[in-house]
Design a protein around this motif. Sequence first.
Motif, PDB file in Angstrom:
ATOM      1  N   ARG A 150      78.013  83.517 -53.322  1.00 27.95           N
ATOM      2  CA  ARG A 150      78.782  83.715 -54.535  1.00 27.95           C
ATOM      3  C   ARG A 150      79.337  82.356 -54.941  1.00 27.95           C
ATOM      4  O   ARG A 150      79.690  81.544 -54.078  1.00 27.95           O
TER       5      ARG A 150
ATOM      6  N   HIS B 235      76.339  92.249 -58.211  1.00 27.34           N
ATOM      7  CA  HIS B 235      74.944  91.969 -57.835  1.00 27.34           C
ATOM      8  C   HIS B 235      74.479  92.754 -56.625  1.00 27.34           C
ATOM      9  O   HIS B 235      73.534  92.377 -55.946  1.00 27.34           O
TER      10      HIS B 235
ATOM     11  N   SER C 202      75.036  86.840 -48.522  1.00 32.83           N
ATOM     12  CA  SER C 202      74.668  86.428 -49.880  1.00 32.83           C
ATOM     13  C   SER C 202      75.671  85.405 -50.412  1.00 32.83           C
ATOM     14  O   SER C 202      76.815  85.349 -49.947  1.00 32.83           O
TER      15      SER C 202
ATOM     16  N   CYS D 226      72.577  95.359 -54.326  1.00 31.28           N
ATOM     17  CA  CYS D 226      71.130  95.654 -54.380  1.00 31.28           C
ATOM     18  C   CYS D 226      70.841  96.820 -55.328  1.00 31.28           C
ATOM     19  O   CYS D 226      71.389  97.908 -55.159  1.00 31.28           O
ATOM     20  N   VAL D 227      69.959  96.605 -56.278  1.00 36.02           N
ATOM     21  CA  VAL D 227      69.614  97.701 -57.196  1.00 36.02           C
ATOM     22  C   VAL D 227      68.605  98.664 -56.558  1.00 36.02           C
ATOM     23  O   VAL D 227      68.360  99.740 -57.085  1.00 36.02           O
ATOM     24  N   GLY D 228      68.034  98.254 -55.422  1.00 36.12           N
ATOM     25  CA  GLY D 228      66.988  99.078 -54.806  1.00 36.12           C
ATOM     26  C   GLY D 228      67.503  99.919 -53.656  1.00 36.12           C
ATOM     27  O   GLY D 228      66.712 100.520 -52.942  1.00 36.12           O
TER      28      GLY D 228
ATOM     29  N   PRO E 221      75.165  95.775 -46.029  1.00 38.89           N
ATOM     30  CA  PRO E 221      73.734  95.474 -45.879  1.00 38.89           C
ATOM     31  C   PRO E 221      73.050  95.326 -47.233  1.00 38.89           C
ATOM     32  O   PRO E 221      72.044  94.641 -47.352  1.00 38.89           O
ATOM     33  N   PHE E 222      73.606  95.976 -48.268  1.00 41.69           N
ATOM     34  CA  PHE E 222      73.028  95.873 -49.610  1.00 41.69           C
ATOM     35  C   PHE E 222      73.889  94.987 -50.509  1.00 41.69           C
ATOM     36  O   PHE E 222      73.792  95.048 -51.727  1.00 41.69           O
ATOM     37  N   GLY E 223      74.746  94.173 -49.909  1.00 43.38           N
ATOM     38  CA  GLY E 223      75.620  93.299 -50.697  1.00 43.38           C
ATOM     39  C   GLY E 223      76.762  94.112 -51.292  1.00 43.38           C
ATOM     40  O   GLY E 223      77.133  95.171 -50.780  1.00 43.38           O
ATOM     41  N   GLY E 224      77.320  93.632 -52.398  1.00 41.19           N
ATOM     42  CA  GLY E 224      78.436  94.346 -53.008  1.00 41.19           C
ATOM     43  C   GLY E 224      78.796  93.734 -54.346  1.00 41.19           C
ATOM     44  O   GLY E 224      78.410  92.605 -54.653  1.00 41.19           O
TER      45      GLY E 224
END
Length: 186
Positions: free
Chosen positions: A67, A131, A65, A133-135, A125-128
């Motif tokens: 930044r 931001h 992702s 991942c909210v899901g 895997p869900f970023g950090g």
Amino acid sequence: MSLMIWKLSTDSEIYKKVLDEQMDILRKREEGAEDRLTWAEIQKMKYTWRVAQELMRIIPPVFGSFRKALKDTEYGGYDIPKGWQVYCVSHGTHMNKEIFEKPTEFDPSRFENPSKPIPPYAYIPFGGGLHTCVGNEFARVEVLTTIHNLVTMFEWSQVFPDEIITRQPMPYPSMGLPIKIRPRKL
Ligand code: HEM
């Protein structure tokens, strides 16, 4: 979810352990209790989730992702001017042997008893951060519920046993993962 279905049909050892965990949940369901999956049962699916975690380490669904530097920044010996965008690639840490021992080996147990703790922002895997991942919790429940129903009710095999995973840019089974599926014999 596709990666789980692919992995479980290509790795009989992992499949057996996932099946044992899921069948055990069915066996322990109390007489007269709801015949549907419960929240408490989902919390027991520790091994199945570790398989998903390990899959997302080796094949991250989102490979990184961006930044944006809000001010002039120095990181790791590099100057990053204000306004520049930096792309953080998950493979950079997911496949780093200083962080994950024998990184090319598929080993779900590394999320159970890591020989050393996984540093923050290394497994992403869900970023950090803000931001992230909210899901991610929803994804966990969705995957575990689907896999539970799939392995306890059905058996399946791949139409193309040697099918590989390709990127475009998300990871996809190269042939679309057709499977032959039949009801499980109890
Ligand atoms: C296995 C499934 C999923 C993976 C691997 C995944 C991965 C990611 C990643 C890497 C990011 C970027 C995080 C960052 O920049 O630090 C992200 C953001 C996001 N994800 Fe997911 N995601 C998944 C499922 C979901 C689901 C099911 C939902 C919604 C129900 C969702 C909603 C979002 C949203 C809204 C963002 C943007 C958050 C923000 O910018 O503040 N994701 N996801």
